[in-house]
Every structure is written in C-alpha cells, then in structure tokens.
Design a protein around this motif. Structure first.
Motif, PDB file in Angstrom:
ATOM      1  N   THR A 176      28.808  44.383  44.386  1.00  9.17           N
ATOM      2  CA  THR A 176      28.544  43.629  43.455  1.00  9.17           C
ATOM      3  C   THR A 176      29.387  43.494  42.521  1.00  9.17           C
ATOM      4  O   THR A 176      29.752  42.342  41.952  1.00  9.17           O
ATOM      5  N   LEU A 177      30.163  44.406  42.063  1.00  7.35           N
ATOM      6  CA  LEU A 177      31.213  44.163  41.104  1.00  7.35           C
ATOM      7  C   LEU A 177      32.176  43.672  41.461  1.00  7.35           C
ATOM      8  O   LEU A 177      33.198  42.911  40.909  1.00  7.35           O
ATOM      9  N   SER A 178      32.520  43.179  42.824  1.00  7.78           N
ATOM     10  CA  SER A 178      33.531  42.377  43.527  1.00  7.78           C
ATOM     11  C   SER A 178      33.300  41.186  43.512  1.00  7.78           C
ATOM     12  O   SER A 178      34.328  40.076  43.675  1.00  7.78           O
ATOM     13  N   ARG A 179      31.957  40.572  43.232  1.00  4.80           N
ATOM     14  CA  ARG A 179      31.839  39.343  43.237  1.00  4.80           C
ATOM     15  C   ARG A 179      31.308  38.672  42.102  1.00  4.80           C
ATOM     16  O   ARG A 179      31.041  39.390  41.145  1.00  4.80           O
ATOM     17  N   ALA A 180      31.306  37.348  41.883  1.00  8.56           N
ATOM     18  CA  ALA A 180      30.969  36.681  40.640  1.00  8.56           C
ATOM     19  C   ALA A 180      29.683  36.949  40.339  1.00  8.56           C
ATOM     20  O   ALA A 180      28.816  37.217  41.087  1.00  8.56           O
ATOM     21  N   PRO A 181      29.218  36.922  38.942  1.00  4.32           N
ATOM     22  CA  PRO A 181      30.227  36.631  37.665  1.00  4.32           C
ATOM     23  C   PRO A 181      31.136  38.094  37.454  1.00  4.32           C
ATOM     24  O   PRO A 181      32.055  37.630  36.487  1.00  4.32           O
ATOM     25  N   PHE A 182      31.136  39.061  38.037  1.00  6.36           N
ATOM     26  CA  PHE A 182      32.060  40.243  37.612  1.00  6.36           C
ATOM     27  C   PHE A 182      33.180  40.185  37.894  1.00  6.36           C
ATOM     28  O   PHE A 182      34.179  40.116  37.218  1.00  6.36           O
ATOM     29  N   LEU A 183      33.678  39.730  39.301  1.00  7.53           N
ATOM     30  CA  LEU A 183      35.040  39.856  39.793  1.00  7.53           C
ATOM     31  C   LEU A 183      35.710  40.972  39.185  1.00  7.53           C
ATOM     32  O   LEU A 183      37.051  40.693  38.658  1.00  7.53           O
ATOM     33  N   ALA A 184      35.304  42.069  38.887  1.00 10.34           N
ATOM     34  CA  ALA A 184      36.099  43.269  38.512  1.00 10.34           C
ATOM     35  C   ALA A 184      36.896  43.911  39.360  1.00 10.34           C
ATOM     36  O   ALA A 184      37.824  44.540  39.041  1.00 10.34           O
ATOM     37  N   LEU A 185      36.346  43.973  40.737  1.00  8.29           N
ATOM     38  CA  LEU A 185      36.950  44.698  41.818  1.00  8.29           C
ATOM     39  C   LEU A 185      37.523  43.789  42.869  1.00  8.29           C
ATOM     40  O   LEU A 185      37.004  42.533  43.112  1.00  8.29           O
ATOM     41  N   THR A 186      38.805  44.090  43.527  1.00  7.16           N
ATOM     42  CA  THR A 186      39.178  43.388  44.742  1.00  7.16           C
ATOM     43  C   THR A 186      39.036  44.098  45.909  1.00  7.16           C
ATOM     44  O   THR A 186      39.728  45.190  45.719  1.00  7.16           O
ATOM     45  N   PRO A 187      38.450  44.043  46.949  1.00  5.98           N
ATOM     46  CA  PRO A 187      38.383  45.145  48.105  1.00  5.98           C
ATOM     47  C   PRO A 187      39.865  45.091  48.641  1.00  5.98           C
ATOM     48  O   PRO A 187      40.468  44.021  48.910  1.00  5.98           O
ATOM     49  N   LEU A 188      40.098  46.152  49.139  1.00  5.44           N
ATOM     50  CA  LEU A 188      41.536  46.469  49.777  1.00  5.44           C
ATOM     51  C   LEU A 188      41.294  47.281  51.041  1.00  5.44           C
ATOM     52  O   LEU A 188      40.311  47.714  51.495  1.00  5.44           O
ATOM     53  N   PRO A 189      42.244  47.217  51.962  1.00  5.98           N
ATOM     54  CA  PRO A 189      42.183  47.787  53.058  1.00  5.98           C
ATOM     55  C   PRO A 189      41.871  49.266  53.190  1.00  5.98           C
ATOM     56  O   PRO A 189      42.232  50.063  51.975  1.00  5.98           O
ATOM     57  N   GLY A 190      41.254  49.955  54.076  1.00  2.00           N
ATOM     58  CA  GLY A 190      40.790  51.426  53.887  1.00  2.00           C
ATOM     59  C   GLY A 190      39.799  51.904  52.768  1.00  2.00           C
ATOM     60  O   GLY A 190      39.881  52.946  52.564  1.00  2.00           O
ATOM     61  N   GLY A 191      38.977  50.903  52.466  1.00  2.00           N
ATOM     62  CA  GLY A 191      37.956  51.003  51.894  1.00  2.00           C
ATOM     63  C   GLY A 191      38.191  51.442  50.203  1.00  2.00           C
ATOM     64  O   GLY A 191      37.379  52.033  49.316  1.00  2.00           O
ATOM     65  N   GLN A 192      39.253  50.810  49.829  1.00  2.00           N
ATOM     66  CA  GLN A 192      39.827  51.173  48.470  1.00  2.00           C
ATOM     67  C   GLN A 192      39.552  49.762  47.764  1.00  2.00           C
ATOM     68  O   GLN A 192      39.367  48.613  48.243  1.00  2.00           O
ATOM     69  N   TYR A 193      39.813  49.804  46.306  1.00  2.00           N
ATOM     70  CA  TYR A 193      39.593  48.859  45.533  1.00  2.00           C
ATOM     71  C   TYR A 193      40.677  48.521  44.336  1.00  2.00           C
ATOM     72  O   TYR A 193      40.724  49.668  43.876  1.00  2.00           O
ATOM     73  N   TYR A 247      30.116  34.582  29.506  1.00  2.00           N
ATOM     74  CA  TYR A 247      29.857  33.520  30.410  1.00  2.00           C
ATOM     75  C   TYR A 247      28.469  33.384  30.217  1.00  2.00           C
ATOM     76  O   TYR A 247      27.729  32.044  30.286  1.00  2.00           O
ATOM     77  N   ALA A 248      27.664  34.435  30.153  1.00  2.00           N
ATOM     78  CA  ALA A 248      26.256  34.317  29.960  1.00  2.00           C
ATOM     79  C   ALA A 248      25.619  33.569  28.694  1.00  2.00           C
ATOM     80  O   ALA A 248      24.608  32.701  28.758  1.00  2.00           O
ATOM     81  N   ASP A 249      26.399  33.801  27.704  1.00  2.00           N
ATOM     82  CA  ASP A 249      26.181  33.050  26.437  1.00  2.00           C
ATOM     83  C   ASP A 249      26.342  31.514  26.540  1.00  2.00           C
ATOM     84  O   ASP A 249      25.572  30.691  26.076  1.00  2.00           O
ATOM     85  N   GLY A 250      27.428  31.377  27.362  1.00  2.00           N
ATOM     86  CA  GLY A 250      27.515  29.776  27.335  1.00  2.00           C
ATOM     87  C   GLY A 250      26.826  29.241  28.428  1.00  2.00           C
ATOM     88  O   GLY A 250      26.223  28.135  28.030  1.00  2.00           O
ATOM     89  N   VAL A 251      26.106  29.731  29.372  1.00  2.00           N
ATOM     90  CA  VAL A 251      25.024  29.233  30.255  1.00  2.00           C
ATOM     91  C   VAL A 251      23.888  29.186  29.267  1.00  2.00           C
ATOM     92  O   VAL A 251      23.146  28.202  29.159  1.00  2.00           O
TER      93      VAL A 251
END
Length: 402
Positions: free
Chosen positions: A341-358, A374-378
């Motif tokens: 969930t944290l890897s997807r919008a609107p968070f985009l906090a993490l990027t999945p890496l090979p080997g199950g790391q972030y 973002y939420a306040d703007g919407v």
C-alpha cells in the motif's frame, strides 16, 4: 490471552461499570474482586458480578484516562483476577470558544491518538492552538483536547445577534426516529417511512441492495407491513420477545450506533445481521468485533509507519529486519500488504526492489505532509452537494458498481 475491545456508553460512564456482554463472559469467568491496571501502572480495585452481568468500580479509571462516550477500553487478562486496561480516545471535531484578552491559554492535555498492544501514540495537546508538545504545529491535523462539551443550539437565521444570552439547554432525548436517522446517515441507508410507525431503511446498492422495514411499535405491525421489504424487524426492549418476528432491540440499536460512530460501517457489513434475525446486544457484540478489527488494522498501519520513521530517507529496507523490529504486533502477511500500500499512490513512499526489499523514497514525516497537502487540495475542489445531486451521485455510483 486475547485482548478485548469494549466501547463505552453513557450509562457505563455514569455508573462506572463495564457490562459483561456475551463476547466478554469468558474474559471474566468468575465473580469476585479483581484489579484493573491502567497504562500508567495504577491499580483500580473492581468487583466482578457475573449474576448482574457487570464489572463495578471503574469510575476512577474512566476519569483518570479521560474517557468519554464511544471511546474504547482495551482489556487484556494478565493473570486470574488481574487485567490490563488501556483507553483509546476517539477524536472529536474542534470547537472554538471566544477568548478574552487576559484569559490564560489552556494547559496541554495528554491525548491518546492510537493504541495497539505494542505501541501507543500519545500527544500533549493544546485545546486552542493545535500545537503538539515536542512537535511543530501542523494545520488541519491536530486533535482537540478531551473536555466536556456543551451542546450548541442554532438560533433562527438573521436573529442570532439579537438573541439574548441564557442558560444552554441540555441535550434532547434520543428517540427511535432520531436514532434510525443517525444510523442511516452513518452507514449509507436511505431512510423513509413505508407507513405510519414503519421505518424503511433502503440500501440503494444496485444488485447488492436490499430494504429493511422496522416497526417502531407493536401496533404498527399490520397486514402488509412487510410488503416491499427483504427483511423486517420489530423494535422492542432487550428482554421482550416477539414470537415469529425478528427484533431490533433498543439496546442493540444504541450499541450499533456507538460502533458506527467509531469506525465506518456499511449496509454490506450489516446485511448478515438482518438475515440472522434478531439484531440485539449479542448481535451488536459481533459488530463490535468487526469494528475492533478495523481499529486493529489502523493500529497496525500506524505501528509500521512509526517504525519506518526511524529509517533515514533514500535507504534500503530489509523486510526480515523490519519484521523483527515490529515483533508480533504485525504478522508477515499484514506487513507485506501495508508495504505494498505504501508503494502505491498517493503514498509513493516505497519502491520495491529485487529480493523483497524496498527503497524508502522520503522520510515518513515528509511523506505524510505531502499526502495531507494532496488530500487538502482535493477537498478544496469538492463542491458541496445538494440533496438532489447527492442522491443522483449515489445512484450513479451504484450503477457503476453493477
């Protein structure tokens, strides 16, 4: 032992009791004296009375924890006759009051924001300025202190300035009609009346929709009152029986409202309870477990965020090491779901890496500020919906679901 969640009602607070609903009976197996230990380590002597179905002597604990109606008491058995008791304070909307030039600013109060068996987020909260002890103030994100609130009455339009000051009236008593109206507003039913004394709760969800007819009095039941309804129920007291007719009890309705105020519920969540027959306190206890699961999921999400906050931005996360730091508070499947969930919008906090790391793309505090902006703007772009347009939008959403 399993931690139980108990949602406080006004009678519980007034009488200083915890009612032994069916799902709590195994937590308190024997009558007699016991001890509740609060989150500060203070002991509160209580009396378990299984015959009366209550635990007495909780006035002090409720007062010390600053608990109010709809707040949650989390009870964990430690050993026979000894229990851990922690409170979760439900946020309330801020209410501003006039302030004189020489009035002293209010003292900060201790507010529990989230709590799980493994982490508690506590803030020292100023009731007016929204400043949090040890943290910079952030608009629109602070929680007000828990103070007793007086009801606010609306004066007629254009005559409020001329209204003479006087005592504030007490809260209006709840009626079945007002309770059903609030339930409909909180859970997404459309409330109307199929006949005098027969409330119609319609879940307008396309192929998933259904209709419930609730007879508010026994005399409202007459030939044809079930017409057009998928489910029916007679509003009665908890101890009253209605042979051959499903019941919605006053106590069950009150408990259901308290659960709906604490966490989102929908007609989809409630349909199995209408299907089962009586929606009484026992059924409401099942809804309480559902609400508890929602709160536990939110607590787990907060626990992961708080743990990630100690990780520097632009660093690589090892999932096994993160799981080790979290301990048993979050299971592996739940952790993977939260990280995805944290890897997807609107968070985009993490990027999945090979080997199950972030890769942690930004600090947690910075990420949350971006999401809040973002939420306040919407929110600012949303137009207030008229009742007609809101109904049309609801119909459009139902059609989209189908």
């Amino acid at each position: 032992m399993k931690q139980m969640r108990y949602i406080l009602t006004r009678p519980c607070l007034q009488e200083g009791v915890l009612r032994l609903q069916k799902y709590l009976e195994s937590t308190f197996p024997e009558s007699g004296p016991a001890v509740f230990v609060d989150d500060r380590g203070r002991e509160h002597g209580v009396e378990i009375d299984r015959a009366a179905g209550v635990v007495r002597g909780l006035h002090g604990l409720y007062h010390d924890a600053n608990l109010g109606v709809n707040d949650v008491l989390m009870v964990t058995p430690l050993e026979p006759g000894r229990y851990s008791a922690e409170g979760i304070v439900k946020p309330h909307a801020p209410i501003t009051t006039p302030r004189t030039e020489h009035q002293r600013p209010p003292e900060p109060r201790r507010v529990v924001v989230t709590a799980t068996p493994h982490v508690r987020e506590v803030r020292m909260q100023h009731a007016e300025a929204g400043a949090t002890s040890g943290r910079p103030a952030a608009p629109h994100t602070e929680l007000p202190a828990r103070e007793p609130l007086l009801p606010i009455t609306e004066a007629p339009e254009r005559s409020r300035a001329a209204a003479s000051p006087g005592p504030v009236p007490g809260p209006l008593p709840e009626t079945p009609e007002s309770q059903l109206a609030e339930l409909a507003s909180l859970t997404g039913y459309q409330l109307s009346y199929a006949a005098p004394g027969v409330a119609r709760l319609a879940a307008e969800l396309g192929e998933f929709g259904y209709v419930v007819h609730v007879a508010l009095t026994d005399s409202a039941r007459r030939s044809g009152w079930e017409s057009g309804a998928d489910y029916t129920a007679l509003l009665t007291g908890e101890g009253q029986k209605a042979a051959g007719t499903p019941r919605l009890t006053h106590e069950g309705l009150t408990a259901l409202l308290e659960h709906a105020r604490l966490a989102p519920l929908s007609p989809i969540d409630l349909r199995p309870y209408w299907e089962a027959g009586d929606l009484d306190l026992d059924a409401a206890a099942g809804v309480s477990e559902l609400v508890g699961a929602h709160l536990a999921q939110r607590g787990a999400f907060s626990f992961v965020l708080l743990t990630l906050a100690s990780q520097p931005a632009h660093s690589v996360l090892s999932v096994p090491r993160l799981a080790e730091r979290l301990g048993s508070g979050v299971n592996p499947a739940e952790l993977r779901s939260i990280l995805d969930t944290l890897s997807r919008a609107p968070f985009l906090a993490l990027t999945p890496l090979p080997g199950g790391q972030y890769l942690l793309r930004a600090g947690v505090a910075e990420m949350l500020r971006d999401v809040a902006d973002y939420a306040d703007g919407v929110r600012r772009r949303l137009r207030p919906a008229t009742p007609a347009s809101a109904q049309a939008a609801g119909t459009e959403r139902a059609a989209t679901l189908v």
